[in-house]
Design an enzyme around this catalytic site. Sequence first.
Site: not given
Ligand code: SF4
Length: 336
Positions: A97, A127, A166, A196
Amino acid sequence: MTLRLCGPRGFCAGVDRAIQIVVLALKKYGSPVYVRHEIVHNTYVVEGLKTLGAVFVEELSEIPQTSQPVIFSAHGVPKSVPTDAKNRNFVYLDATCPLVSKVHKQAVRHTRLGRHVLLIGHHGHPEVIGTMGQLSTDQVSLVETVEDVEKFDPIDRDKLGYVTQTTLSVDDTSNIIARLKYRFPSIAAPSAESICYATTNRQNAVKKAAVGADYFFVVGSPNSSNSMRLVEMATRTGAKNSMLVRDVDEIPWAKLDEAKIVGLSAGASAPEVLINEIVEKFQSKYELKLELAIAAIEDEEFMVMRNLRNIELDQSDMAFVNGSDNSGISSKVGGS
Ligand code: SF4
């Protein structure tokens, strides 16, 4: 019965992009396309992609010598993984991402400025492994709790910076950051928030919907960090019973007959098709008042990499996750 439906819920832009990358790669290269780790943490999505021809592995060493591509999951990978792929002469597509990549850059920036990095996150989550793997082991330390902050003993307390995973709980993380700032007043924040937009919006919607709920259901898989945080949030906000369900069959229907208020959300990796099935079953079983708990309107979209942009993506290609939306309720805005 009132069913409070959170908006936004379910897929975020990063998950949508990662799944599109696998689907587009299958169209471009044919089967098999290899995917390192679950592309997103959702069993239904992974099984759906397997039926289309994706092959999931945990390590590159499991892939035979091939000219077919390997895709890295949305969670991101340590720096060593693309290097390893190059050494093995693999074609690779990185579905990390963009918001995770941004955290990687911020961690690297801290080290360029001579700072030791504190990563706030959960030990063992892919992550976290990916973000720590952007740096050498002596450049980064993981903190999971306020107690970890108390125990942390830096070499130079004036040369510290932090970033976060995130998908954490916004409230828990702000407590940890407050403690870090108290102990190390000169610690540098990342230049932008690491948690995020999708995590924050979904947690805020649950805060609105869970007040007074007899039951609160979050659609997601147990290894989905952001889904688990939504379950915790529902409990903290006052839902009497909160639980994670993979799909409509895991809802304890027999217990719901006395329930007056039920809340429903979905983690960022849970497809709308599963949520629609649940809403439709509620509609068929109960005299239902549908309420929307809207925290934000999302219009984020992340583009796939350039070499897949010329492949056409039909609605039918993503129907296995998006469904036909018979409930008539859009997950992005929480209302149609
Ligand atoms: S949760 Fe946030 S960091 Fe994770 S894939 Fe979705 S937008 Fe990207």
